[in-house]
Design an enzyme around this catalytic site. Structure first.
Site, short mmCIF file in Angstrom:
data_model
loop_
_atom_site.label_atom_id
_atom_site.label_comp_id
_atom_site.label_asym_id
_atom_site.label_seq_id
_atom_site.Cartn_x
_atom_site.Cartn_y
_atom_site.Cartn_z
N PRO A 79 55.59 18.80 24.93
CA PRO A 79 55.84 17.42 24.54
C PRO A 79 54.81 17.34 23.37
O PRO A 79 53.75 17.74 23.49
CB PRO A 79 55.37 16.37 25.82
CG PRO A 79 55.59 17.33 26.85
CD PRO A 79 55.55 18.76 26.60
N CYS A 80 55.36 16.56 22.25
CA CYS A 80 54.44 16.47 20.80
C CYS A 80 53.76 15.21 21.06
O CYS A 80 52.82 15.36 19.82
CB CYS A 80 55.68 16.79 19.48
SG CYS A 80 56.67 15.26 19.71
N GLN A 81 53.93 14.33 21.73
CA GLN A 81 53.23 13.23 21.64
C GLN A 81 51.63 13.03 21.39
O GLN A 81 51.04 12.24 20.63
CB GLN A 81 53.64 12.11 22.76
CG GLN A 81 54.90 11.51 22.72
CD GLN A 81 56.06 12.66 23.26
OE1 GLN A 81 55.63 13.51 23.74
NE2 GLN A 81 57.09 12.00 23.41
#
Length: 404
Positions: A79-81
């Site tokens: 996940p890039c958040q």
């Protein structure tokens, strides 16, 4: 060759891996909408995902006992958040940071190679130490974090291991190559900058570098403003062509005066990608799945949409594409509208027959989080080629030892 895909999302990178000739032993994704997308396409008989061993849940809870060690490839986009330019920038302080879980899987499965994708924001200066920490963990996955140890102290231990000479380390090690790439340079009709971290197990002796770009902005400018081939191909007369871009004027003049042949293809534009897709409000639109008009697009400062004659802006997860209007197109008359799900899928190089499950916001989130299939394939093919070469070298060495 066998592979495992983590954080598979709607399947972009995993499909690229499949196209490169790998067979999936496990496809892991926690988001139920993304899992529904994969299941629906599998049930519909879509060839790339049919029979995928999909597991819906947290990667940290997956039972790896059924997956053998020494698989050929581990691939995934954590996940890039935690690192996204539009996120809260908490990095290691964000519960969604799945890099530790990724390293755990590398440690357990000992894959011959891995491909990890993430956002450009991971490389920003404020994350410099944590980015180094990620790379060193992947290089020395068996130098695990101790109970109660802070990540900063763990980083120090990893640095000491690195500087003491990796060649003297007896455990599992990888040669890790991080590269920042623009998807447009690989034929994707989207300016999408992403970090790829590729590693090969050190005992393989692999000699790998990131694939050479196949497309360029210079070739597009040449096609548009030197030869005019681009406009002729799209049937756009002189009167209907947009003004030459002032910011590229000096570059166009240099291209006009140069007799050096361009060695790359032109960047693919939004117009190139969508040339045969009808307006979603007109006849013929229903022949394209997921091609439904979404009202409400508007322009305001910093939210201007993607011009037709350039690769699109980076598609963002969610409906509006805040803050840059990335999920809108600017039409020839200057008006804007949202890209449909099918148009967004084209910009992410998903096949037209691939169906996305869920409401508009959910499907746009899947697409905004996805790795373009064409880019995933390019990277995975280069890794597959190197793995095949290392296997041939090992067989040749074995024959040589037998003859000796």
């Amino acid at each position: 060759m066998k592979s495992v895909e983590l954080f598979a999302g709607a399947g972009g990178l995993a499909m690229g891996v499949s196209l490169a000739g790998f067979e999936s032993l496990a496809v892991v994704e926690w988001d139920r909408w993304a899992c529904d997308t994969i299941r629906e396409n599998s049930n519909n008989g879509f060839p790339l995902v049919q029979g995928w061993p999909l597991w819906s849940g947290d990667v940290r809870e997956f039972d790896w006992s059924g997956v053998p060690e020494d698989i050929d490839l581990l691939a995934g986009g954590p996940p890039c958040q935690p690192f996204s330019m539009g996120g809260r920038h908490k990095a290691f302080g964000d519960s969604r940071d799945m890099f530790p879980a990724t390293v755990d899987v590398v440690r357990r499965l000992k894959p011959k190679a891995f491909i990890i994708e993430n956002v450009k924001g991971l490389t920003r200066s404020s994350f410099a130490n944590y980015y180094q920490y990620i790379l060193l963990q992947l290089e020395f996955p068996e130098v695990a974090r101790r109970e109660g140890e802070t990540w900063a102290d763990h980083l120090k231990r990893l640095q000491e291991e690195k500087t003491s000479g990796a060649q003297h380390f007896n455990g599992l090690t990888y040669n890790v190559v991080p590269t920042l790439v623009n998807a447009a340079d690989y034929g994707v009709p989207q300016k999408r900058e992403r970090v790829f971290i590729v590693g090969f197990r050190a005992d393989l002796g692999a000699e790998w570098s990131f694939p050479t770009p196949t497309h360029s902005q210079d070739a597009l400018l040449h096609s548009q403003w030197v030869t005019g081939e681009y406009w002729g191909r799209h049937g756009i007369s002189l009167k209907k062509r947009p003004a030459r871009p002032a910011r590229s004027e000096s570059r166009i003049r240099k291209l006009s005066d140069s007799f050096i042949p361009l060695d790359r293809k032109p960047w693919r534009t939004v117009r190139d990608a969508l040339q045969d897709v009808p307006d979603p409000r007109k006849r013929g639109a229903k022949s394209f799945v997921n091609h439904k008009f979404q009202d409400g697009a508007r322009v305001y400062p910093g939210h201007t949409g993607s011009p037709l004659d350039l690769p699109s802006k980076t598609l963002k997860a969610g409906d509006h594409g805040v803050p840059g209007g990335e999920n809108m197109m600017v039409r020839d008359d200057g008006s804007v509208r949202y890209f449909t799900v099918r148009e967004s899928a084209r910009l992410q190089t998903f096949p037209d027959s691939y169906v996305f499950h869920g409401a508009w916001g959910e499907t746009m989130r899947q697409l905004g989080n996805a790795v373009p299939v064409a880019l995933g394939r390019a990277v995975a093919c280069s890794v597959a080629e190197q793995l095949a070469l290392t296997q041939l070298r090992q067989l040749a060495n074995q024959r040589h030892r037998k003859l000796a």
